[in-house]
Design an enzyme around this catalytic site. Structure first.
Site, PDB file in Angstrom:
ATOM      1  CD  GLU A   1      -6.900  -5.806   5.903  1.00  0.00           C
ATOM      2  OE1 GLU A   1      -6.951  -6.190   4.062  1.00  0.00           O
ATOM      3  OE2 GLU A   1      -6.601  -7.466   6.400  1.00  0.00           O
TER       4      GLU A   1
ATOM      5  NE  ARG B   1      -7.212  -9.038  -5.342  1.00  0.00           N
ATOM      6  CZ  ARG B   1      -6.982  -9.766  -3.977  1.00  0.00           C
ATOM      7  NH1 ARG B   1      -6.067  -9.238  -2.739  1.00  0.00           N
ATOM      8  NH2 ARG B   1      -8.477 -10.423  -3.848  1.00  0.00           N
TER       9      ARG B   1
ATOM     10  CB  SER C   1      -7.330  -2.641   2.315  1.00  0.00           C
ATOM     11  OG  SER C   1      -7.292  -3.598   2.776  1.00  0.00           O
TER      12      SER C   1
ATOM     13  CG  HIS D   1      -2.092 -10.713   3.103  1.00  0.00           C
ATOM     14  ND1 HIS D   1      -4.114 -11.614   3.015  1.00  0.00           N
ATOM     15  CD2 HIS D   1      -1.723 -11.211   3.756  1.00  0.00           C
ATOM     16  CE1 HIS D   1      -3.619 -12.455   4.074  1.00  0.00           C
ATOM     17  NE2 HIS D   1      -2.388 -11.973   3.967  1.00  0.00           N
TER      18      HIS D   1
ATOM     19  CG  ASP E   1     -10.001  -9.401   7.210  1.00  0.00           C
ATOM     20  OD1 ASP E   1     -10.636 -10.077   7.219  1.00  0.00           O
ATOM     21  OD2 ASP E   1      -8.454  -9.622   6.618  1.00  0.00           O
TER      22      ASP E   1
ATOM     23  CE1 TYR F   1     -11.663  -6.260   6.015  1.00  0.00           C
ATOM     24  CE2 TYR F   1     -10.107  -4.864   5.287  1.00  0.00           C
ATOM     25  CZ  TYR F   1     -10.839  -5.623   5.375  1.00  0.00           C
ATOM     26  OH  TYR F   1      -9.685  -7.177   4.244  1.00  0.00           O
TER      27      TYR F   1
ATOM     28  CG  HIS G   1      -4.713 -12.320  -1.901  1.00  0.00           C
ATOM     29  ND1 HIS G   1      -4.190 -10.565  -1.551  1.00  0.00           N
ATOM     30  CD2 HIS G   1      -4.820 -13.269  -0.570  1.00  0.00           C
ATOM     31  CE1 HIS G   1      -4.588 -10.772  -0.286  1.00  0.00           C
ATOM     32  NE2 HIS G   1      -4.893 -12.085   0.039  1.00  0.00           N
TER      33      HIS G   1
ATOM     34  CD  GLU H   1      -5.683  -7.617   1.239  1.00  0.00           C
ATOM     35  OE1 GLU H   1      -5.608  -8.148   2.064  1.00  0.00           O
ATOM     36  OE2 GLU H   1      -5.400  -6.681   0.177  1.00  0.00           O
TER      37      GLU H   1
ATOM     38  CG  ASN I   1      -3.990  -7.520  -2.943  1.00  0.00           C
ATOM     39  OD1 ASN I   1      -3.743  -8.177  -2.809  1.00  0.00           O
ATOM     40  ND2 ASN I   1      -3.622  -6.985  -1.514  1.00  0.00           N
TER      41      ASN I   1
END
Length: 497
Positions: free
Chosen positions: A102, A240, A104, A156, A97, A95, A242, A10, A158
């Site tokens: 961002e 998960r 993702s 980021h 953020d 979206y 992150h 993301e 994941n």
């Protein structure tokens, strides 16, 4: 042994309005999301995301932060109707953020697929900028992580890993990797210190913004290991991870190794193969020592008294992987990652500048050194900072990286066709397939979606399809159900399967 696991990236994009430094970044970020969504017939409202399963304050160390003590930036499960949000046909989320647009990416199962879908996000953002070009003075985006004036925003990663892996082991054995991998994953940055208050060049754009070894925060008191325990999957089976410490990469090799090397280390940690052998005495100090040394010769101290360079630390992980591979075998995805890893580590060991075709920080440094030599610029020269920002400009004609790649000066692993296809089509082997296909085929009926759910209306009111298993509901499992035109029949067929 394998680098394959469920993963994704993301990226918050830097945003600017030429000639209007006072422009509201939340408003302009909303324009990016809404304009792209409108062009593709998608709804861009914050209500398009299903927050019912989100738990951003649950900590992997075994507790939940009281809501009243959380910073507003941590409350990512709170709906804000003023913010734009859209689920794309490729299963990704676009979206607003924290005052940035961002992208993702959808969840995938290999590092290479993650690179493809991350690059698809670059095309999404490039198109959004083109669509807004007719609204003077226009909006521009940058795939970077700092404005060079004290602000930092995130890229980021994941990764899904086994729930029964002790989190303390993850912290112990992954922290040295995150410190060392900077020499591969760094995007490069003109200036030292949070506010670039000291002249110079460093390997990463994010190292100076980290203040803790472990923590739940992401926008302040940033930790090397983030403890958010929000799996977006069956919590009994999965955790998960992150990861907030990486840079946004444009170079395919750097991006592939960022994901592949981290996934490889997680496989070793799940098997308890590292066992604290590479623990650092002071990880935060080591983080800056590595980032501030483009020669890659600085050494960091381990708790056992050894001093190793970042490259030597990565070779230690590579040796552990080799032993594991001898016992467990390999696969093509792992072989691809290890082939590039061995080659790049050898280049960095011999002469870091020889890795300019593979790594962002080296490609950028080579370019900047050329200007410095030609024009006698010192590192404090504002023109170098301008080039630094321009490196990540999403516009094809303006972005410095884009020009380097077109000139064949950066190694490309992906093809333009597969990246363009990934803008529209979801991965075929994860639940992102069902999410993206429902958005593509029934856009007016998708009320909301999240990583582990899709909410449809027109099925006797509304129906929520739960998707707790990320590797289920791919193309093979849902092809027959999606052939139905009637939503009720689709839901019934999915339930039967």
């Amino acid at each position: 042994m394998t680098v394959r696991r469920v993963m994704g990236i993301e990226t918050e994009y830097g945003i600017s309005v030429p000639g209007q430094p006072w422009a509201d970044p939340v408003l302009t970020s909303g324009m990016v999301v809404s304009r792209y969504a409108r062009e593709h017939g998608l709804r861009a409202t914050h209500g398009a995301w299903d927050y019912s399963d989100e738990q951003p304050l649950v900590d992997a160390r075994g507790f939940e932060m009281p809501r009243g003590q959380a910073d507003v930036s941590q409350l990512t499960d709170a709906e804000d109707p003023a913010l734009a949000n859209v689920v794309l046909t490729n299963g990704a989320r676009l979206y607003v953020d924290h005052a940035h647009p961002e992208y993702s990416s959808p969840e995938v199962r290999s590092p290479r697929d993650a690179v493809v879908y991350d690059r698809a996000g670059e095309l999404v953002m490039r198109e959004a900028v083109q669509l807004l070009a007719d609204q003077p003075p226009g909006i521009n985006l940058y795939k970077n992580n700092t404005d060079g004036k004290g602000s930092s925003y995130g890229t980021h990663e994941n990764y899904l890993l086994a729930r029964d892996t002790p989190f303390a082991r993850v912290v112990r054995d992954l922290t040295p990797l995150f410190v060392a991998r900077q020499v591969i994953t760094g995007a490069g940055r003109v200036g030292l210190g949070r506010d670039s208050e000291r002249p110079g060049y460093q390997i990463t754009s994010r190292a100076d913004f980290f203040e803790a070894e472990v923590g739940l925060e992401t926008t302040f008191k940033r930790p090397i290991i983030n403890t958010r325990d929000e799996p977006h999957a069956d919590p009994d089976r999965y955790r998960r991870l992150h990861v907030i410490i990486g840079d946004a990469n444009l170079a395919d090799v750097a991006n592939l190794l960022k994901l592949g090397l981290t996934s490889l280390a997680l496989t070793l940690i799940e098997a308890d193969e590292v066992r604290g052998a590479l623990t650092l005495r002071d990880p935060l100090l080591a983080l800056r020592q590595v980032s501030h040394d483009p020669s890659c010769t600085a050494t960091v101290e381990l708790t056992d008294g050894r001093r190793l360079s970042a490259v030597q630390l990565l070779w230690e992980y590579r040796e552990l992987a080799a032993r594991h591979l001898d016992r467990e075998g390999s696969d093509p995805d792992t072989d691809e990652v290890l082939g590039h890893l061995d080659r790049v580590l050898a280049l960095l060991e011999d002469d870091p500048m020889s890795a300019r075709e593979d790594l962002d920080w080296v490609a950028k440094l080579a370019l900047l050194q050329g200007y410095r030599s030609r024009d006698g610029m010192g590192w404090e020269d504002p023109r170098l900072r301008a080039i630094d920002i321009q490196y990540s400009d999403v516009r094809e004609a303006k972005g410095v990286f884009a020009r380097l790649e077109r000139a064949g000066r950066v190694r490309r692993l992906t093809t333009e066709d597969e990246v363009r296809r990934a803008v529209q089509e979801p991965p075929v082997d994860t639940r992102a397939w069902l999410r993206g296909q429902l958005v593509a085929r029934h856009p007016d009926s998708v009320v909301a979606a999240s990583w582990d759910s899709v909410v449809l209306r027109g099925v006797g009111g509304a129906a929520r399809i739960g998707m707790p298993e990320p590797t289920a509901l791919g193309r093979a499992e849902t092809a027959a159900a999606l052939e139905h035109d009637d939503l009720a029949e689709i839901v019934a067929a999915l339930a039967a399967d």
